[in-house]
Design a protein around this motif. Structure first.
Motif, PDB file in Angstrom:
ATOM      1  N   ASP A 265      33.185  12.077  98.233  1.00 18.30           N
ATOM      2  CA  ASP A 265      33.335  11.421  99.542  1.00 18.30           C
ATOM      3  C   ASP A 265      32.868  12.351 100.664  1.00 18.30           C
ATOM      4  O   ASP A 265      32.206  11.910 101.602  1.00 18.30           O
ATOM      5  N   PHE A 266      33.213  13.620 100.565  1.00 19.55           N
ATOM      6  CA  PHE A 266      32.795  14.577 101.590  1.00 19.55           C
ATOM      7  C   PHE A 266      31.283  14.740 101.593  1.00 19.55           C
ATOM      8  O   PHE A 266      30.655  14.747 102.635  1.00 19.55           O
ATOM      9  N   ALA A 267      30.699  14.837 100.395  1.00 22.27           N
ATOM     10  CA  ALA A 267      29.243  14.985 100.290  1.00 22.27           C
ATOM     11  C   ALA A 267      28.534  13.763 100.877  1.00 22.27           C
ATOM     12  O   ALA A 267      27.511  13.919 101.557  1.00 22.27           O
ATOM     13  N   ALA A 268      29.060  12.590 100.624  1.00 19.33           N
ATOM     14  CA  ALA A 268      28.427  11.373 101.147  1.00 19.33           C
ATOM     15  C   ALA A 268      28.394  11.378 102.677  1.00 19.33           C
ATOM     16  O   ALA A 268      27.435  10.887 103.290  1.00 19.33           O
ATOM     17  N   LYS A 269      29.391  11.992 103.289  1.00 21.16           N
ATOM     18  CA  LYS A 269      29.455  12.042 104.759  1.00 21.16           C
ATOM     19  C   LYS A 269      28.673  13.197 105.355  1.00 21.16           C
ATOM     20  O   LYS A 269      28.175  13.094 106.463  1.00 21.16           O
ATOM     21  N   HIS A 270      28.609  14.331 104.633  1.00 16.18           N
ATOM     22  CA  HIS A 270      28.135  15.564 105.277  1.00 16.18           C
ATOM     23  C   HIS A 270      26.990  16.302 104.611  1.00 16.18           C
ATOM     24  O   HIS A 270      26.419  17.197 105.239  1.00 16.18           O
ATOM     25  N   LEU A 271      26.651  15.995 103.384  1.00 11.35           N
ATOM     26  CA  LEU A 271      25.704  16.861 102.681  1.00 11.35           C
ATOM     27  C   LEU A 271      24.332  16.911 103.327  1.00 11.35           C
ATOM     28  O   LEU A 271      23.765  17.976 103.464  1.00 11.35           O
TER      29      LEU A 271
ATOM     30  N   ALA B 121      32.802  19.016  85.033  1.00 10.92           N
ATOM     31  CA  ALA B 121      33.365  19.807  83.931  1.00 10.92           C
ATOM     32  C   ALA B 121      34.884  19.691  83.848  1.00 10.92           C
ATOM     33  O   ALA B 121      35.467  20.066  82.828  1.00 10.92           O
ATOM     34  N   GLY B 122      35.526  19.194  84.916  1.00  5.02           N
ATOM     35  CA  GLY B 122      36.976  19.017  84.882  1.00  5.02           C
ATOM     36  C   GLY B 122      37.739  19.676  86.009  1.00  5.02           C
ATOM     37  O   GLY B 122      38.936  19.443  86.178  1.00  5.02           O
ATOM     38  N   GLU B 123      37.077  20.519  86.773  1.00  8.14           N
ATOM     39  CA  GLU B 123      37.720  21.130  87.933  1.00  8.14           C
ATOM     40  C   GLU B 123      37.712  20.106  89.060  1.00  8.14           C
ATOM     41  O   GLU B 123      36.788  19.318  89.188  1.00  8.14           O
ATOM     42  N   ASP B 124      38.740  20.086  89.875  1.00 15.36           N
ATOM     43  CA  ASP B 124      38.810  19.140  90.993  1.00 15.36           C
ATOM     44  C   ASP B 124      38.671  19.929  92.289  1.00 15.36           C
ATOM     45  O   ASP B 124      39.623  20.564  92.743  1.00 15.36           O
ATOM     46  N   ILE B 125      37.473  19.911  92.862  1.00 18.75           N
ATOM     47  CA  ILE B 125      37.216  20.606  94.123  1.00 18.75           C
ATOM     48  C   ILE B 125      37.180  19.562  95.222  1.00 18.75           C
ATOM     49  O   ILE B 125      36.434  18.579  95.133  1.00 18.75           O
ATOM     50  N   ARG B 126      37.989  19.779  96.236  1.00 21.30           N
ATOM     51  CA  ARG B 126      38.046  18.869  97.378  1.00 21.30           C
ATOM     52  C   ARG B 126      37.705  19.636  98.645  1.00 21.30           C
ATOM     53  O   ARG B 126      37.708  20.857  98.672  1.00 21.30           O
ATOM     54  N   TYR B 127      37.469  18.888  99.707  1.00 18.77           N
ATOM     55  CA  TYR B 127      36.976  19.478 100.956  1.00 18.77           C
ATOM     56  C   TYR B 127      37.823  19.052 102.139  1.00 18.77           C
ATOM     57  O   TYR B 127      38.339  17.935 102.189  1.00 18.77           O
ATOM     58  N   LEU B 128      37.898  19.977 103.096  1.00 20.75           N
ATOM     59  CA  LEU B 128      38.625  19.761 104.336  1.00 20.75           C
ATOM     60  C   LEU B 128      37.838  20.410 105.460  1.00 20.75           C
ATOM     61  O   LEU B 128      37.484  21.593 105.364  1.00 20.75           O
ATOM     62  N   ALA B 129      37.542  19.636 106.483  1.00 21.16           N
ATOM     63  CA  ALA B 129      36.836  20.190 107.640  1.00 21.16           C
ATOM     64  C   ALA B 129      37.753  21.185 108.348  1.00 21.16           C
ATOM     65  O   ALA B 129      38.961  20.960 108.472  1.00 21.16           O
ATOM     66  N   ARG B 130      37.183  22.278 108.792  1.00 24.02           N
ATOM     67  CA  ARG B 130      37.952  23.334 109.452  1.00 24.02           C
ATOM     68  C   ARG B 130      38.779  22.795 110.619  1.00 24.02           C
ATOM     69  O   ARG B 130      39.906  23.219 110.845  1.00 24.02           O
ATOM     70  N   GLU B 131      38.226  21.847 111.338  1.00 21.33           N
ATOM     71  CA  GLU B 131      38.939  21.286 112.494  1.00 21.33           C
ATOM     72  C   GLU B 131      40.228  20.575 112.077  1.00 21.33           C
ATOM     73  O   GLU B 131      41.125  20.394 112.888  1.00 21.33           O
TER      74      GLU B 131
ATOM     75  N   ILE C 226      39.566  15.660 101.083  1.00 19.34           N
ATOM     76  CA  ILE C 226      38.973  14.487 100.450  1.00 19.34           C
ATOM     77  C   ILE C 226      38.118  14.939  99.266  1.00 19.34           C
ATOM     78  O   ILE C 226      37.730  16.106  99.177  1.00 19.34           O
ATOM     79  N   THR C 227      37.846  14.015  98.387  1.00 18.81           N
ATOM     80  CA  THR C 227      37.092  14.369  97.190  1.00 18.81           C
ATOM     81  C   THR C 227      35.732  14.939  97.560  1.00 18.81           C
ATOM     82  O   THR C 227      35.170  14.645  98.612  1.00 18.81           O
TER      83      THR C 227
ATOM     84  N   ALA D  91      29.673  19.482  92.392  1.00 21.64           N
ATOM     85  CA  ALA D  91      29.552  18.290  91.551  1.00 21.64           C
ATOM     86  C   ALA D  91      29.578  18.669  90.071  1.00 21.64           C
ATOM     87  O   ALA D  91      30.195  17.966  89.253  1.00 21.64           O
ATOM     88  N   PHE D  92      28.943  19.775  89.717  1.00 23.28           N
ATOM     89  CA  PHE D  92      28.931  20.230  88.320  1.00 23.28           C
ATOM     90  C   PHE D  92      30.320  20.702  87.895  1.00 23.28           C
ATOM     91  O   PHE D  92      30.755  20.441  86.773  1.00 23.28           O
TER      92      PHE D  92
END
Length: 150
Positions: free
Chosen positions: A141-147, A71-81, A137-138, A66-67
């Motif tokens: 959005d990923f954090a809202a589902k999995h954090l 700051a401007g970096e775009d980190i997204r997430y993908l489940a391994r499956e 996914i952003t 999130a930090f």
């Protein structure tokens, strides 16, 4: 691609995170550097492929992403499956011409990297990067589902 990284500089912040303390100060100059570079027009994008349920290390990374994003970096997430056709190794892609393939040893210790400039390999890894980006996914959005799901 890994569920944990044994990075010495992250050991204390990881433990503090596990103890309930989130403090981006340990990132030092990285966040201001990202902010300055992105304001100058450079792009920093990452896709993190993670296992579900999340490991402690992945929760740590997802929280601190999130930090980075702020700051401007775009980190997204993908489940391994959902990443079955992607490479199984970590790599950084610079300017779509040079690949740094990360090399790890025992206990997830980063040993260094192998620079790859073979055009055929670089083109394939560019394609894989684009495929990963398309399906990821952003962070929010990923954090809202999995954090907080353990």
């Amino acid at each position: 691609m890994r569920d944990a990284y044994n990075v010495p500089s992250e050991q204390e912040p990881l433990q503090r995170f596990l103890d309930g303390v989130v403090d981006p100060g340990w990132l030092g100059d990285w966040l201001p550097e990202i902010g300055q570079a992105t304001r100058a027009g450079r792009r920093f994008r990452r896709v993190r492929v993670v296992s579900l349920p999340l490991t402690d290390y992945s929760r740590f990374g997802l929280t601190y992403a999130a930090f980075n994003n702020e700051a401007g970096e775009d980190i997204r997430y993908l489940a391994r499956e959902d990443a079955a056709d992607l490479p199984t190794f970590d790599y950084w892609l610079f300017d779509s011409r040079t690949v740094a393939k990360l090399v790890f040893g025992d206990q997830d210790k980063l040993l260094g990297f192998e620079l790859i400039q073979d055009p055929a390999v670089v083109v394939e890894l560019n394609y894989q990067r684009d495929a990963a980006w398309h399906h990821a996914i952003t962070r929010d959005d990923f954090a809202a589902k999995h954090l907080d799901k353990r």
